[in-house]
Write an enzyme that holds these catalytic residues in place. Structure first.
Site, PDB file in Angstrom:
ATOM      1  N   HIS A 111      -9.032  -4.010  -1.912  1.00  0.00           N
ATOM      2  CA  HIS A 111      -8.034  -3.201  -1.212  1.00  0.00           C
ATOM      3  C   HIS A 111      -8.386  -1.708  -1.302  1.00  0.00           C
ATOM      4  CE1 HIS A 111      -3.746  -2.140  -0.063  1.00  0.00           C
ATOM      5  NE2 HIS A 111      -4.197  -1.004  -0.568  1.00  0.00           N
ATOM      6  N   GLU A 112      -8.698  -1.251  -2.531  1.00  0.00           N
ATOM      7  CA  GLU A 112      -8.973   0.182  -2.712  1.00  0.00           C
ATOM      8  C   GLU A 112     -10.248   0.603  -1.985  1.00  0.00           C
ATOM      9  OE1 GLU A 112      -6.696   2.041  -3.632  1.00  0.00           O
ATOM     10  OE2 GLU A 112      -5.468   0.399  -4.374  1.00  0.00           O
ATOM     11  N   HIS A 158     -10.096   1.351   1.644  1.00  0.00           N
ATOM     12  CA  HIS A 158      -9.636   2.698   2.016  1.00  0.00           C
ATOM     13  C   HIS A 158     -10.819   3.636   2.274  1.00  0.00           C
ATOM     14  CE1 HIS A 158      -5.275   2.595   1.669  1.00  0.00           C
ATOM     15  NE2 HIS A 158      -5.353   1.954   0.517  1.00  0.00           N
ATOM     16  N   CYS A 204       0.858  -1.190   0.000  1.00  0.00           N
ATOM     17  CA  CYS A 204       0.000   0.000   0.000  1.00  0.00           C
ATOM     18  C   CYS A 204       0.887   1.230   0.000  1.00  0.00           C
ATOM     19  CB  CYS A 204      -0.902  -0.006   1.227  1.00  0.00           C
ATOM     20  SG  CYS A 204      -2.023   1.411   1.303  1.00  0.00           S
TER      21      CYS A 204
END
Ligand code: NI
Length: 179
Positions: A142-143, A146, A100
């Site tokens: 993953h994105e 966020h 990341c």
């Protein structure tokens, strides 16, 4: 537009839930995306979420082009995804290495859903609806984490597979891209 500073883990904004975008195709949204693209390209990332450059909106970009050095690496189309909604297609998860841009210098193994449907909008407000698997599904998860204030180390289950990239993969090519 500009390469922006990427906030690093420990910054409180990375732990906030991002707000939905309410107006599409605006100069402000296009400027944000230009900054995100410039920043992601500069750092050679596979994806970037708006909160990582200090903007708490539900906007992510991602994409992995074909790289002749890693011909077997899965490609992911360059995508702008706004106000995303993720739905796992079944219960199966698989482990994979992640990095990341907000946690520079580290990699860790994270379990993610193998098969995933994601919906949302592009910058013009056009709907996106895709069902994906594998690395593409991993990058999206993953994105979008966020946008919920979740960084990948918070998903690690086995900390024996977390460490410094150059120690884990000394001199090795094919290290997973940072996200
Ligand atoms: Ni990230």
């Amino acid at each position: 537009m500009a390469v922006k500073e990427v906030l690093r883990m420990g910054h409180p904004l990375l732990l906030q839930e991002a707000q939905p975008v309410t107006r599409f195709d605006t100069p402000e949204l296009h400027a944000l995306l230009a900054d995100m693209r410039d920043t992601m390209a500069h750092l050679d990332g596979a994806g970037l979420a708006a909160p990582q450059i200090g903007v708490s909106l539900q906007v992510v970009i991602f994409g992995v082009a074909h790289n002749p050095r890693y011909p077997d690496a899965e490609q992911v189309p360059q995508t702008v995804l706004i106000n995303p909604e993720l739905t796992p297609l079944d219960d199966e998860q698989e482990d994979g290495w992640e990095g990341c841009l907000s946690v520079p210098g580290f990699r860790g193994v994270v379990p993610r859903y193998t098969r995933l449907r994601y919906r949302g909008f592009d910058e013009k407000g056009q709907p996106i609806d895709r069902s994906v698997t594998g690395f593409h599904a991993r990058v999206v998860q993953h994105e979008c984490d966020h946008l919920m204030g979740i960084l990948y180390p918070m998903r690690i289950e086995d900390f024996s597979r977390f460490g410094f990239t150059d120690v884990l993969f000394p001199g090795l090519v094919g290290v997973p891209e940072s996200e």
